[in-house]
Design a protein around this motif. Structure first.
Motif, PDB file in Angstrom:
ATOM      1  N   MET A   1       1.147  -1.021   0.149  1.00 31.05           N
ATOM      2  CA  MET A   1      -0.034  -0.057  -0.076  1.00 31.05           C
ATOM      3  C   MET A   1       0.952   1.301   0.025  1.00 31.05           C
ATOM      4  N   ILE A   2       1.840   1.233   0.969  1.00 32.95           N
ATOM      5  CA  ILE A   2       2.881   2.564   1.012  1.00 32.95           C
ATOM      6  C   ILE A   2       3.588   2.548  -0.314  1.00 32.95           C
ATOM      7  N   GLU A   3       4.012   1.414  -0.693  1.00 32.70           N
ATOM      8  CA  GLU A   3       4.903   1.390  -1.818  1.00 32.70           C
ATOM      9  C   GLU A   3       3.921   1.858  -2.952  1.00 32.70           C
ATOM     10  N   ALA A   4       2.988   1.613  -3.242  1.00 34.22           N
ATOM     11  CA  ALA A   4       2.028   1.983  -4.310  1.00 34.22           C
ATOM     12  C   ALA A   4       1.946   3.497  -4.451  1.00 34.22           C
ATOM     13  N   ARG A   5       1.631   3.900  -3.055  1.00 32.41           N
ATOM     14  CA  ARG A   5       1.511   5.674  -3.005  1.00 32.41           C
ATOM     15  C   ARG A   5       2.666   6.215  -3.582  1.00 32.41           C
ATOM     16  N   TRP A   6       3.809   5.772  -3.169  1.00 31.32           N
ATOM     17  CA  TRP A   6       5.137   6.692  -3.404  1.00 31.32           C
ATOM     18  C   TRP A   6       5.328   6.048  -4.990  1.00 31.32           C
ATOM     19  N   LEU A   7       5.248   4.865  -5.366  1.00 26.17           N
ATOM     20  CA  LEU A   7       5.672   4.586  -6.815  1.00 26.17           C
ATOM     21  C   LEU A   7       4.805   5.427  -7.934  1.00 26.17           C
ATOM     22  N   PHE A   8       3.527   5.525  -7.671  1.00 26.32           N
ATOM     23  CA  PHE A   8       2.772   6.211  -8.541  1.00 26.32           C
ATOM     24  C   PHE A   8       2.351   7.631  -8.162  1.00 26.32           C
ATOM     25  N   ASP A   9       3.188   8.133  -7.113  1.00 24.44           N
ATOM     26  CA  ASP A   9       2.917   9.377  -6.500  1.00 24.44           C
ATOM     27  C   ASP A   9       1.402   9.875  -6.472  1.00 24.44           C
ATOM     28  N   ILE A  10       0.598   9.031  -5.738  1.00 22.64           N
ATOM     29  CA  ILE A  10      -0.756   9.236  -5.489  1.00 22.64           C
ATOM     30  C   ILE A  10      -1.252   9.345  -4.094  1.00 22.64           C
ATOM     31  N   ASP A  11      -2.173   9.890  -3.670  1.00 16.34           N
ATOM     32  CA  ASP A  11      -2.603   9.859  -2.362  1.00 16.34           C
ATOM     33  C   ASP A  11      -3.034   8.569  -1.952  1.00 16.34           C
ATOM     34  N   GLY A  96       1.969  10.410   6.989  1.00 15.39           N
ATOM     35  CA  GLY A  96       3.103  10.826   6.314  1.00 15.39           C
ATOM     36  C   GLY A  96       4.316  11.072   6.937  1.00 15.39           C
ATOM     37  N   GLY A  97       5.111  11.951   6.402  1.00 16.95           N
ATOM     38  CA  GLY A  97       6.517  12.134   7.120  1.00 16.95           C
ATOM     39  C   GLY A  97       7.371  10.786   6.911  1.00 16.95           C
ATOM     40  N   THR A  98       8.065  10.357   8.140  1.00 18.79           N
ATOM     41  CA  THR A  98       8.650   9.346   8.280  1.00 18.79           C
ATOM     42  C   THR A  98       7.925   8.299   8.763  1.00 18.79           C
ATOM     43  N   MET A  99       6.783   8.429   9.125  1.00 20.86           N
ATOM     44  CA  MET A  99       5.884   7.151   9.741  1.00 20.86           C
ATOM     45  C   MET A  99       5.852   5.924   8.677  1.00 20.86           C
ATOM     46  N   PRO A 100       5.622   6.100   7.446  1.00 15.47           N
ATOM     47  CA  PRO A 100       5.562   4.836   6.768  1.00 15.47           C
ATOM     48  C   PRO A 100       7.169   4.129   6.722  1.00 15.47           C
ATOM     49  N   ALA A 101       8.164   4.780   6.928  1.00 14.76           N
ATOM     50  CA  ALA A 101       9.512   4.054   7.163  1.00 14.76           C
ATOM     51  C   ALA A 101       9.515   3.482   8.574  1.00 14.76           C
ATOM     52  N   VAL A 102       8.981   4.123   9.356  1.00 16.02           N
ATOM     53  CA  VAL A 102       9.050   3.545  10.894  1.00 16.02           C
ATOM     54  C   VAL A 102       8.345   2.318  11.054  1.00 16.02           C
ATOM     55  N   LEU A 103       7.095   2.146  10.347  1.00 16.53           N
ATOM     56  CA  LEU A 103       6.043   1.103  10.133  1.00 16.53           C
ATOM     57  C   LEU A 103       6.861  -0.253   9.604  1.00 16.53           C
ATOM     58  N   ASN A 104       7.493   0.490   8.459  1.00 12.69           N
ATOM     59  CA  ASN A 104       8.227  -0.862   7.871  1.00 12.69           C
ATOM     60  C   ASN A 104       9.423  -1.309   8.853  1.00 12.69           C
ATOM     61  N   ALA A 105      10.087  -0.465   9.525  1.00 21.41           N
ATOM     62  CA  ALA A 105      11.330  -0.755  10.319  1.00 21.41           C
ATOM     63  C   ALA A 105      10.723  -1.838  11.336  1.00 21.41           C
ATOM     64  N   ALA A 106       9.555  -1.429  11.824  1.00 16.62           N
ATOM     65  CA  ALA A 106       8.927  -2.147  13.089  1.00 16.62           C
ATOM     66  C   ALA A 106       8.242  -3.627  12.424  1.00 16.62           C
ATOM     67  N   MET A 107       7.835  -3.514  11.053  1.00 12.73           N
ATOM     68  CA  MET A 107       7.386  -4.794  10.499  1.00 12.73           C
ATOM     69  C   MET A 107       8.560  -5.808  10.473  1.00 12.73           C
ATOM     70  N   LYS A 108       9.821  -5.250  10.286  1.00 12.36           N
ATOM     71  CA  LYS A 108      10.983  -6.185   9.918  1.00 12.36           C
ATOM     72  C   LYS A 108      11.632  -6.322  11.079  1.00 12.36           C
ATOM     73  N   SER A 109      11.290  -6.037  12.361  1.00 10.91           N
ATOM     74  CA  SER A 109      11.987  -6.220  13.583  1.00 10.91           C
ATOM     75  C   SER A 109      12.247  -7.825  14.167  1.00 10.91           C
ATOM     76  N   PRO A 110      13.349  -7.963  14.343  1.00 14.23           N
ATOM     77  CA  PRO A 110      13.272  -9.555  14.748  1.00 14.23           C
ATOM     78  C   PRO A 110      12.492  -9.782  15.969  1.00 14.23           C
ATOM     79  N   SER A 111      12.143  -8.912  16.639  1.00 19.33           N
ATOM     80  CA  SER A 111      11.420  -9.043  18.253  1.00 19.33           C
ATOM     81  C   SER A 111       9.939  -9.288  17.524  1.00 19.33           C
TER      82      SER A 111
END
Length: 130
Positions: A1-11, A96-111
């Motif tokens: 979902m987040i990737e599609a938003r940025w890949l196609f520059d859409i809301d 927005g902002g860095t929140m999508p990156a934070v979520l992505n990092a949390a999803m990849k967390s080994p914990s």
């Protein structure tokens, strides 16, 4: 979902997620003229980086050819109870902002308790209209 938003520059609100139980359609994009591109791969097949990086060269495999007459293409709305990360991804995209990156990092967390807990499986299909 987040990737599609940025890949196609859409809301993020324009990105729709549907589930394809047969796991053959891995993404769909609907363009403003109504045409739809939907890359398909055999269920369980992970595309090689070479496919994504250079469409002119393909890596061979020993799988049988797809029988399109038997190919099912059902799609359905996702069960948000089963895929709770979809709501988190939408909220992160709206924030927005860095929140999508934070979520992505949390999803990849080994914990994280489980690889599938709270995340959409490979059976989810991102669909956006651009």
């Amino acid at each position: 979902m987040i990737e599609a938003r940025w890949l196609f520059d859409i809301d993020i609100g324009r990105v729709q997620v549907v589930v394809h139980p047969q796991s053959v359609v891995h993404s769909m994009v609907e363009f403003i003229d109504g045409s739809i591109i939907a890359p398909t791969l055999h269920a369980g097949y992970v595309p090689a980086d070479s496919i994504r990086a250079d469409l002119s060269e393909r890596a061979g495999n020993d799988r049988v050819q797809t029988n399109f007459a038997k190919l099912a293409a059902d799609v359905e709305e996702p069960d948000l109870g089963r895929f709770p990360a979809l709501n988190l991804a939408r909220r992160a995209g709206e924030f927005g902002g860095t929140m999508p990156a934070v979520l992505n990092a949390a999803m990849k967390s080994p914990s994280r308790p489980s690889a599938t807990a709270g995340s959409a499986s490979s059976k989810s299909v991102k669909r956006s209209r651009v």
